[in-house]
Motif scaffolding. Sequence first.
Motif, PDB file in Angstrom:
ATOM      1  N   UNK A   1       8.303  32.059  27.850  1.00 28.64           N
ATOM      2  CA  UNK A   1       7.453  31.654  28.960  1.00 28.64           C
ATOM      3  C   UNK A   1       6.688  30.387  28.628  1.00 28.64           C
ATOM      4  N   UNK A   2       5.824  29.967  29.550  1.00 31.84           N
ATOM      5  CA  UNK A   2       5.095  28.710  29.369  1.00 31.84           C
ATOM      6  C   UNK A   2       4.123  28.772  28.203  1.00 31.84           C
ATOM      7  N   UNK A   3       3.520  29.937  27.969  1.00 29.01           N
ATOM      8  CA  UNK A   3       2.561  30.048  26.870  1.00 29.01           C
ATOM      9  C   UNK A   3       3.247  29.797  25.530  1.00 29.01           C
ATOM     10  N   UNK A   4       4.435  30.348  25.369  1.00 30.71           N
ATOM     11  CA  UNK A   4       5.171  30.136  24.122  1.00 30.71           C
ATOM     12  C   UNK A   4       5.605  28.679  23.989  1.00 30.71           C
ATOM     13  N   UNK A   5       5.994  28.072  25.098  1.00 23.58           N
ATOM     14  CA  UNK A   5       6.348  26.651  25.084  1.00 23.58           C
ATOM     15  C   UNK A   5       5.134  25.808  24.714  1.00 23.58           C
ATOM     16  N   UNK A   6       3.984  26.116  25.295  1.00 22.33           N
ATOM     17  CA  UNK A   6       2.756  25.378  24.984  1.00 22.33           C
ATOM     18  C   UNK A   6       2.422  25.476  23.500  1.00 22.33           C
ATOM     19  N   UNK A   7       2.626  26.660  22.917  1.00 21.30           N
ATOM     20  CA  UNK A   7       2.346  26.838  21.492  1.00 21.30           C
ATOM     21  C   UNK A   7       3.271  25.974  20.637  1.00 21.30           C
ATOM     22  N   UNK A   8       4.523  25.847  21.050  1.00 24.07           N
ATOM     23  CA  UNK A   8       5.481  25.037  20.290  1.00 24.07           C
ATOM     24  C   UNK A   8       5.040  23.578  20.208  1.00 24.07           C
ATOM     25  N   UNK A   9       4.594  23.020  21.323  1.00 23.64           N
ATOM     26  CA  UNK A   9       4.233  21.596  21.316  1.00 23.64           C
ATOM     27  C   UNK A   9       2.838  21.365  20.751  1.00 23.64           C
ATOM     28  N   UNK A  10       2.023  22.415  20.670  1.00 24.60           N
ATOM     29  CA  UNK A  10       0.728  22.289  19.993  1.00 24.60           C
ATOM     30  C   UNK A  10       0.895  22.287  18.480  1.00 24.60           C
ATOM     31  N   UNK A  11       1.862  23.059  17.997  1.00 24.45           N
ATOM     32  CA  UNK A  11       2.027  23.239  16.556  1.00 24.45           C
ATOM     33  C   UNK A  11       2.745  22.079  15.887  1.00 24.45           C
ATOM     34  N   UNK A  12       3.568  21.358  16.626  1.00 23.47           N
ATOM     35  CA  UNK A  12       4.379  20.295  16.031  1.00 23.47           C
ATOM     36  C   UNK A  12       4.378  19.077  16.942  1.00 23.47           C
ATOM     37  N   UNK A  13       4.396  17.895  16.324  1.00 25.01           N
ATOM     38  CA  UNK A  13       4.468  16.648  17.080  1.00 25.01           C
ATOM     39  C   UNK A  13       5.920  16.353  17.433  1.00 25.01           C
ATOM     40  N   UNK A  14       6.182  16.057  18.686  1.00 22.61           N
ATOM     41  CA  UNK A  14       7.518  15.679  19.143  1.00 22.61           C
ATOM     42  C   UNK A  14       7.433  14.382  19.933  1.00 22.61           C
ATOM     43  N   UNK A  15       8.385  13.504  19.690  1.00 20.94           N
ATOM     44  CA  UNK A  15       8.468  12.291  20.499  1.00 20.94           C
ATOM     45  C   UNK A  15       9.021  12.607  21.879  1.00 20.94           C
ATOM     46  N   UNK A  16       9.945  13.578  21.925  1.00 22.03           N
ATOM     47  CA  UNK A  16      10.631  13.918  23.174  1.00 22.03           C
ATOM     48  C   UNK A  16      10.777  15.429  23.273  1.00 22.03           C
TER      49      UNK A  16
END
Length: 256
Positions: free
Chosen positions: A171-186
């Motif tokens: 879900x969106x919460x898990x997706x939000x956690x992924x991008x908070x924990x690691x820096x991604x260019x894309x």
Amino acid sequence: MSLGLRGTVEAEVVPRLLLAHGATGKTGGPSTLHTNPVRTPLHGDDVVNLAGLLLAPEMGPAQEFVQARVRLGARPEHLFTDLLAPAARHLGYLWEQDLCDFGDVTVGMCHLRTIMRDMSSLLLAEAEPVDPRRRVLLLPTPGDQHSFGLFMVAEFFRRAGWDVTTANPSGRDELAALVREQWYAVVGLSGGSGAKLDMVAGCIRAVRKNSRNRSVGVMVGGPIFTLHPDYVGLVGADDCAVDGRQAPVQAEKFIA
């Protein structure tokens, strides 16, 4: 044909980020191979022949068919986009035309996934060195499954020197956690159907709100965006992946 079964096939059989390379059964007949004889030794009937071999109970003949093209000089990237992806689409066409059953297609796709993994080592043998600025997160829209096409796109990013993370958030919460924990260019999202546009848009909002990279680039892919390019802006994405080979090229504009 039930909607649930159709959805399963569209998610797994049709390589969604590569749909622009050719038509599925729903949009005009079987996939054919358009080759450049200077570029690759593949032939026009190779797609249909490989699809037939993939439907056999034993995988060996299909593996040998692909390996023979390697020995003839076919480059790995051309095997991915000009043979394996069209063969997957052709399996979908055969099923939609009731020329094979769902069990046959499932066997064929299992064989095809194994062959693709075998070919990945050849594709990545020419990979560029990993650049720490080039970090990409690839994932299906929550509720969808990882598709054949998404796996293929990941391999092309790796070949281009990207640090690739794949995930399947619930879900969106898990997706939000992924991008908070690691820096991604894309961040690349694969969307399967028009009914999920709201979900895609919500995921993109979650990415932008929570990303450690405040200038993160968001790319989308899938048949719905290929057929309706205006949906790219509608869901708040920056770009649409044209195909697996071009996706890393398009993503370069997000590198500072």
